[in-house]
Design a protein around this motif. Structure first.
Motif, PDB file in Angstrom:
ATOM      1  N   ASP A   1      -0.066  -1.127 -17.432  1.00 34.86           N
ATOM      2  CA  ASP A   1       1.341  -1.416 -17.714  1.00 34.86           C
ATOM      3  C   ASP A   1       2.276  -1.085 -16.559  1.00 34.86           C
ATOM      4  OD1 ASP A   1       0.259  -2.001 -20.156  1.00 34.86           O
ATOM      5  OD2 ASP A   1       1.118  -0.292 -21.209  1.00 34.86           O
ATOM      6  N   VAL A   2       1.793  -0.339 -15.579  1.00 34.13           N
ATOM      7  CA  VAL A   2       2.639   0.030 -14.437  1.00 34.13           C
ATOM      8  C   VAL A   2       2.104  -0.580 -13.146  1.00 34.13           C
ATOM      9  CG1 VAL A   2       3.576   1.942 -13.072  1.00 34.13           C
ATOM     10  CG2 VAL A   2       3.371   2.181 -15.559  1.00 34.13           C
ATOM     11  N   ILE A   3       0.851  -0.240 -12.805  1.00 35.87           N
ATOM     12  CA  ILE A   3       0.296  -0.676 -11.526  1.00 35.87           C
ATOM     13  C   ILE A   3       0.070  -2.183 -11.486  1.00 35.87           C
ATOM     14  CG2 ILE A   3      -1.682  -0.508  -9.971  1.00 35.87           C
ATOM     15  CD1 ILE A   3       0.063   1.941  -9.901  1.00 35.87           C
ATOM     16  N   TYR A   4      -0.617  -2.722 -12.484  1.00 35.35           N
ATOM     17  CA  TYR A   4      -0.959  -4.151 -12.451  1.00 35.35           C
ATOM     18  C   TYR A   4       0.280  -5.049 -12.393  1.00 35.35           C
ATOM     19  CZ  TYR A   4      -2.957  -8.659 -13.773  1.00 35.35           C
ATOM     20  OH  TYR A   4      -3.301  -9.983 -13.806  1.00 35.35           O
ATOM     21  N   PRO A   5       1.291  -4.826 -13.237  1.00 34.78           N
ATOM     22  CA  PRO A   5       2.488  -5.672 -13.128  1.00 34.78           C
ATOM     23  C   PRO A   5       3.161  -5.557 -11.768  1.00 34.78           C
ATOM     24  CG  PRO A   5       2.464  -4.528 -15.235  1.00 34.78           C
ATOM     25  CD  PRO A   5       1.365  -3.924 -14.414  1.00 34.78           C
ATOM     26  N   MET A   6       3.152  -4.362 -11.176  1.00 35.84           N
ATOM     27  CA  MET A   6       3.745  -4.203  -9.849  1.00 35.84           C
ATOM     28  C   MET A   6       2.990  -5.008  -8.801  1.00 35.84           C
ATOM     29  SD  MET A   6       3.472  -2.397  -6.737  1.00 35.84           S
ATOM     30  CE  MET A   6       3.097  -0.668  -6.685  1.00 35.84           C
ATOM     31  N   LEU A   7       1.665  -5.022  -8.904  1.00 37.69           N
ATOM     32  CA  LEU A   7       0.867  -5.816  -7.971  1.00 37.69           C
ATOM     33  C   LEU A   7       1.180  -7.301  -8.113  1.00 37.69           C
ATOM     34  CD1 LEU A   7      -2.600  -4.021  -8.375  1.00 37.69           C
ATOM     35  CD2 LEU A   7      -1.043  -3.844  -6.431  1.00 37.69           C
ATOM     36  N   ILE A   8       1.211  -7.791  -9.331  1.00 35.55           N
ATOM     37  CA  ILE A   8       1.470  -9.216  -9.562  1.00 35.55           C
ATOM     38  C   ILE A   8       2.858  -9.605  -9.065  1.00 35.55           C
ATOM     39  CG2 ILE A   8       1.708 -10.997 -11.333  1.00 35.55           C
ATOM     40  CD1 ILE A   8      -1.171 -10.052 -10.734  1.00 35.55           C
ATOM     41  N   ALA A   9       3.829  -8.703  -9.265  1.00 39.84           N
ATOM     42  CA  ALA A   9       5.205  -9.001  -8.856  1.00 39.84           C
ATOM     43  C   ALA A   9       5.344  -9.132  -7.339  1.00 39.84           C
ATOM     44  CB  ALA A   9       6.148  -7.912  -9.372  1.00 39.84           C
ATOM     45  N   SER A  10       4.370  -8.628  -6.588  1.00 40.55           N
ATOM     46  CA  SER A  10       4.442  -8.710  -5.127  1.00 40.55           C
ATOM     47  C   SER A  10       4.286 -10.140  -4.620  1.00 40.55           C
ATOM     48  CB  SER A  10       3.364  -7.833  -4.496  1.00 40.55           C
ATOM     49  OG  SER A  10       2.073  -8.397  -4.689  1.00 40.55           O
ATOM     50  N   GLY A  11       3.654 -11.004  -5.435  1.00 41.02           N
ATOM     51  CA  GLY A  11       3.476 -12.394  -5.047  1.00 41.02           C
ATOM     52  C   GLY A  11       2.340 -12.657  -4.080  1.00 41.02           C
ATOM     53  N   LEU A  12       1.548 -11.646  -3.756  1.00 38.75           N
ATOM     54  CA  LEU A  12       0.428 -11.829  -2.839  1.00 38.75           C
ATOM     55  C   LEU A  12      -0.716 -12.572  -3.517  1.00 38.75           C
ATOM     56  CD1 LEU A  12       0.304  -8.262  -1.235  1.00 38.75           C
ATOM     57  CD2 LEU A  12       1.303 -10.335  -0.242  1.00 38.75           C
ATOM     58  N   ASN A  13      -1.596 -13.183  -2.730  1.00 38.87           N
ATOM     59  CA  ASN A  13      -2.756 -13.846  -3.321  1.00 38.87           C
ATOM     60  C   ASN A  13      -3.750 -12.791  -3.809  1.00 38.87           C
ATOM     61  OD1 ASN A  13      -4.782 -13.211  -1.205  1.00 38.87           O
ATOM     62  ND2 ASN A  13      -3.568 -14.575   0.075  1.00 38.87           N
ATOM     63  N   THR A  14      -4.691 -13.222  -4.631  1.00 35.65           N
ATOM     64  CA  THR A  14      -5.599 -12.289  -5.286  1.00 35.65           C
ATOM     65  C   THR A  14      -6.431 -11.489  -4.291  1.00 35.65           C
ATOM     66  OG1 THR A  14      -5.732 -13.702  -7.248  1.00 35.65           O
ATOM     67  CG2 THR A  14      -7.499 -12.092  -6.935  1.00 35.65           C
ATOM     68  N   GLU A  15      -6.938 -12.151  -3.271  1.00 36.92           N
ATOM     69  CA  GLU A  15      -7.770 -11.458  -2.284  1.00 36.92           C
ATOM     70  C   GLU A  15      -6.996 -10.335  -1.587  1.00 36.92           C
ATOM     71  OE1 GLU A  15      -9.663 -15.396  -2.991  1.00 36.92           O
ATOM     72  OE2 GLU A  15      -7.609 -14.677  -2.685  1.00 36.92           O
ATOM     73  N   ASP A  16      -5.751 -10.607  -1.214  1.00 32.31           N
ATOM     74  CA  ASP A  16      -4.948  -9.576  -0.554  1.00 32.31           C
ATOM     75  C   ASP A  16      -4.616  -8.436  -1.506  1.00 32.31           C
ATOM     76  OD1 ASP A  16      -5.087 -11.145   1.676  1.00 32.31           O
ATOM     77  OD2 ASP A  16      -2.967 -11.737   1.677  1.00 32.31           O
ATOM     78  N   LEU A  17      -4.361  -8.769  -2.768  1.00 32.20           N
ATOM     79  CA  LEU A  17      -4.119  -7.726  -3.759  1.00 32.20           C
ATOM     80  C   LEU A  17      -5.359  -6.852  -3.942  1.00 32.20           C
ATOM     81  CD1 LEU A  17      -2.134  -9.653  -6.532  1.00 32.20           C
ATOM     82  CD2 LEU A  17      -1.241  -7.941  -4.929  1.00 32.20           C
TER      83      LEU A  17
ATOM     84  N   LEU B   1       0.826  -1.203   0.000  1.00 28.62           N
ATOM     85  CA  LEU B   1       0.000   0.000   0.000  1.00 28.62           C
ATOM     86  C   LEU B   1       0.862   1.254   0.000  1.00 28.62           C
ATOM     87  CD1 LEU B   1      -2.852   1.225   0.181  1.00 28.62           C
ATOM     88  CD2 LEU B   1      -2.663   1.058   2.672  1.00 28.62           C
ATOM     89  N   GLU B   2       1.921   1.246   0.784  1.00 23.64           N
ATOM     90  CA  GLU B   2       2.819   2.406   0.830  1.00 23.64           C
ATOM     91  C   GLU B   2       3.503   2.617  -0.515  1.00 23.64           C
ATOM     92  OE1 GLU B   2       6.602   4.178   3.430  1.00 23.64           O
ATOM     93  OE2 GLU B   2       5.690   2.246   3.953  1.00 23.64           O
ATOM     94  N   GLN B   3       3.919   1.532  -1.173  1.00 23.98           N
ATOM     95  CA  GLN B   3       4.542   1.652  -2.495  1.00 23.98           C
ATOM     96  C   GLN B   3       3.566   2.274  -3.495  1.00 23.98           C
ATOM     97  OE1 GLN B   3       6.643  -1.900  -4.000  1.00 23.98           O
ATOM     98  NE2 GLN B   3       6.525  -2.718  -1.899  1.00 23.98           N
ATOM     99  N   LEU B   4       2.322   1.831  -3.471  1.00 27.06           N
ATOM    100  CA  LEU B   4       1.322   2.375  -4.381  1.00 27.06           C
ATOM    101  C   LEU B   4       1.124   3.873  -4.159  1.00 27.06           C
ATOM    102  CD1 LEU B   4      -1.326  -0.487  -4.137  1.00 27.06           C
ATOM    103  CD2 LEU B   4      -0.111   0.179  -6.226  1.00 27.06           C
ATOM    104  N   ASN B   5       1.047   4.265  -2.913  1.00 25.52           N
ATOM    105  CA  ASN B   5       0.754   5.662  -2.598  1.00 25.52           C
ATOM    106  C   ASN B   5       1.925   6.600  -2.867  1.00 25.52           C
ATOM    107  OD1 ASN B   5      -1.892   5.147  -1.759  1.00 25.52           O
ATOM    108  ND2 ASN B   5      -1.260   4.696   0.344  1.00 25.52           N
ATOM    109  N   GLN B   6       3.107   6.048  -3.150  1.00 23.70           N
ATOM    110  CA  GLN B   6       4.294   6.884  -3.368  1.00 23.70           C
ATOM    111  C   GLN B   6       4.536   7.241  -4.824  1.00 23.70           C
ATOM    112  OE1 GLN B   6       6.130   8.376  -0.957  1.00 23.70           O
ATOM    113  NE2 GLN B   6       4.525   7.511   0.359  1.00 23.70           N
ATOM    114  N   TYR B   7       3.702   6.769  -5.726  1.00 24.50           N
ATOM    115  CA  TYR B   7       3.927   7.089  -7.145  1.00 24.50           C
ATOM    116  C   TYR B   7       3.887   8.601  -7.364  1.00 24.50           C
ATOM    117  CZ  TYR B   7       4.061   2.443  -9.207  1.00 24.50           C
ATOM    118  OH  TYR B   7       4.452   1.190  -9.574  1.00 24.50           O
TER     119      TYR B   7
END
Length: 394
Positions: free
Chosen positions: A239-255, A215-221
């Motif tokens: 192309d920016v946000i979605y790949p960053m979310l997937i790269a976190s490795g969290l499950n879908t619900e947490d994302l 959450l902190e990473q997202l809010n720092q853009y």
């Protein structure tokens, strides 16, 4: 005067083509509206893929797609007219098209050729609604604030939660409008990992846990630190946000939970910026929320929670306005264009003046084509060589 118009909108979430047949009436500078008929025609897999990949085409294929999509829009309008029994009732079509390129302050490109729409429907068409704003120094987005100001005077704030969420504020001497953050486009991509097109009522997000580091990473853009007016391209989400979310490795619900919280925080921060800049008191404003995200009850609850310090009350209108407000406002912009409305407008997207709706009458076809800034196709004029007049049935 009564205006009967079809507004057409295709949003970045690619859920389909929205059409709204609206009756507008203006008396003494005050506008009223009635959505007589509306529908959303879902894109089939072929059209969804073509619109998703349109940015990657060669120039000649891009031009072809623009024309083909215009004919497609025209055919869907004809279908809508037939299904809703609107023959001989429609005076004008206003089509936004589908955005493929948007670089704030530089260009904004929507496909869906207006001439092709007119050829299919044999009706006057207003299209290419953003280009002149950009050419004159504006952001080209958001596009709906003028309509919000005229049609919903009882609200101070407006939040549309579509593929991108955008916020606008209507004051006595100002009007602020800007994109907040990617919204449904990212949430829908995440939901599709669970083999569903979207997160019904926000149930997936509600079942997850918020990851504070992500959450902190997202809010720092950087975008969120900029002052408005500002706008976003769809690619920031995909192309920016979605790949960053997937790269976190969290499950879908947490994302889903984390990104929903991000949207809610950014909406609250956006409102705080406006209230601070305009020295607004707490507890005196209502906010109209529309777009598909208005149905996401978990998202709305999180936004409401973050708005408590500011006393901004959320208002959810009837479903038809939630779903078709943008198509309806496209219809209104078409009417304003037809009326050749020249007005000093508040600052919507970076411009100080509302030149979007300025054009002279054109009684000469050659002058028309060499002078007009928008693709404003008057098919009856072309066919019958008539003078410009009102197309609206009485």
């Amino acid at each position: 005067m009564l205006y009967r118009v079809i507004g057409v909108m295709s949003g970045s979430s690619l859920d389909g083509l929205d059409l709204a047949y609206v009756e507008f009436e203006e008396k003494g500078g005050k506008w009223t509206f009635n959505i007589v008929a509306s529908n959303c025609y879902a894109y089939d897999e072929q059209w969804e893929n073509r619109l998703k990949t349109g940015r990657d085409l060669k120039a000649i294929d891009f031009v072809s797609l623009d024309a083909e999509y215009g004919h497609y829009i025209g055919s869907q309008i004809n279908r809508f007219i037939q299904e809703k029994e609107l023959d001989y009732k429609v005076g004008l079509i206003a089509s936004h098209g589908h955005t493929l390129f948007h670089l704030p302050g530089k260009y904004s490109v929507q496909i869906g050729n207006g001439a092709a729409i007119a050829a299919e429907t044999s009706l006057p068409v207003v299209s290419d609604l953003r280009s002149l704003d950009v050419a004159l120094g504006g952001q080209g987005a958001p596009i709906v604030p003028m309509g919000e100001q005229l049609l919903f005077p009882e609200f101070g704030f407006f939040l549309n939660i579509g593929g991108i969420s955008n916020l606008s504020f209507k004051g006595e001497q100002c009007y602020d409008a800007f994109d907040v953050c990617p919204a449904n486009r990212v949430l829908n991509q995440l939901a599709q990992q669970k083999h569903v097109p979207f997160d019904q009522d926000g149930a997936l997000a509600a079942a997850g846990r918020i990851n504070e580091d992500l959450l902190e990473q997202l809010n720092q853009y950087d975008y969120y630190q900029k002052d408005y007016p500002k706008s976003l391209a769809n690619e920031f989400g995909t192309d920016v946000i979605y790949p960053m979310l997937i790269a976190s490795g969290l499950n879908t619900e947490d994302l889903m939970a984390t990104y929903t919280e991000h949207i809610a925080i950014q909406v609250a921060l956006a409102i705080e910026k406006v209230m601070t800049k305009r020295s607004l008191p707490n507890g005196q404003f209502k906010m109209l929320v529309t777009g598909g995200g208005a149905y996401n009850t978990y998202l709305i609850s999180r936004i409401s929670q973050h708005l408590l310090p500011f006393g901004v009350e959320i208002a959810l209108p009837e479903n038809e306005i939630i779903e078709y407000k943008e198509a309806m406002i496209m219809a209104l912009l078409g009417v304003l264009r037809w009326r050749e409305l020249k007005r000093k407008a508040p600052k919507f997207s970076g411009l100080n003046y509302g030149w979007l709706f300025v054009t002279p009458f054109f009684h000469d076809l050659k002058v028309f084509f060499h002078t007009i800034h928008w693709r404003f196709t008057l098919i009856r004029f072309l066919l019958n060589n008539e003078m410009l007049g009102s197309p609206f049935p009485s």
